[in-house]
Design an enzyme around this catalytic site. Structure first.
Site, short mmCIF file in Angstrom:
data_model
loop_
_atom_site.label_atom_id
_atom_site.label_comp_id
_atom_site.label_asym_id
_atom_site.label_seq_id
_atom_site.Cartn_x
_atom_site.Cartn_y
_atom_site.Cartn_z
N ASN A 56 0.68 -1.31 -0.19
CA ASN A 56 0.17 -0.23 -0.30
C ASN A 56 0.92 1.17 -0.22
OD1 ASN A 56 -2.79 -1.76 0.73
ND2 ASN A 56 -1.63 -1.88 2.53
N LYS A 145 -0.17 -11.96 -2.41
CA LYS A 145 0.66 -10.77 -3.28
C LYS A 145 1.54 -11.04 -3.15
CE LYS A 145 1.72 -6.43 -4.75
NZ LYS A 145 1.48 -4.76 -4.76
N HIS A 165 -2.80 -3.75 -10.80
CA HIS A 165 -2.92 -3.71 -12.58
C HIS A 165 -4.02 -4.98 -12.88
CE1 HIS A 165 -1.75 0.56 -12.71
NE2 HIS A 165 -0.36 0.07 -11.69
#
Length: 234
Positions: A56, A145, A165
């Site tokens: 983030n 992730k 994305h």
């Protein structure tokens, strides 16, 4: 053809990869080398810590925080044993500093306990991909992730790191159900993308997201969007 009319199997993913390569050019091989090198067994650990810092936050702030972290402390043991508030102040530029400091120390403790004292992730190389991902995501604060970045980029394991994305483009193309969580998106893409295309597809989907398939006011005037996408701008 809209994404809703498209059946995604390995052959279709290979076609999409070929069309993305036509648009953006081929992707070079990953720098992954299969395991921590003998010369620097902590390299994979540092990548894990850097990836935790990147959660983030913009790339430039990640780099600044990582440089400061590794310049401030003599070694990984010193990072694990540092006072939590001091460590958080060191990485403050990365945002969520208290949370990330705790995650970093938990990760280092888990690695040290697993190896019997060494700060090395080399043991993950011998594990099956699912087992290695499960080991990493058992650490509180290490999600799919973060685990996938380390496993794919450092160890060359076939697991897709799904950033904003990749998730956005995959859903617009119908590769991933629109309602899927980020964790589910990892599972779906890992299942459908051929192992050897995991890294190049990661790079190409990010490029497409940045160049054409933005979150707002997407530019759909390109052959890939014309064939695969049915977002509101197409």
């Amino acid at each position: 053809m809209s994404s809703h009319d498209h059946e995604w199997d390995e052959s279709a993913v290979r076609d999409l990869h070929a069309e993305l390569v036509d648009l953006y050019g081929p992707v070079g091989a990953s720098d992954a080398h299969g395991a921590d090198s003998d010369a620097d067994p902590g390299e994979g650990v540092r990548q894990l810590l850097t990836t935790i810092l990147s959660q983030n936050v913009a790339d430039t702030n990640t780099e600044r925080a990582a440089e400061r972290l590794f310049a401030t402390y003599e070694d990984l043991a010193a990072i694990e044993s540092a006072p939590l508030d001091e460590l958080a102040e060191t990485i403050r530029v990365a945002g969520l500093a208290d949370t990330k400091a705790a995650r970093i120390q938990r990760a280092l403790a888990a690695i040290r306990e697993e190896t019997g004292g060494a700060y090395s992730l080399a043991f993950l190389d011998a594990m099956a991909t699912d087992e290695a991902k499960a080991w990493l995501t058992d650490i509180k604060g290490v999600g799919p992730k973060t685990a996938s970045v380390v496993l794919n980029f450092h160890f060359g394991k076939p697991t897709m790191a799904v950033d904003t994305h990749v998730e956005r483009v995959s859903k617009r193309f119908g590769l991933v159900p629109e309602s899927a969580s980020n964790a589910r998106a990892h599972d779906v893409l890992d299942a459908v993308i051929p192992d050897e295309l995991t890294y190049p597809m990661h790079v190409l989907l990010i490029e497409h997201g940045r160049t054409h398939c933005a979150a707002r006011t997407a530019d759909c005037d390109n052959p890939v969007c014309e064939r695969y996408c049915d977002c509101e701008w197409c």
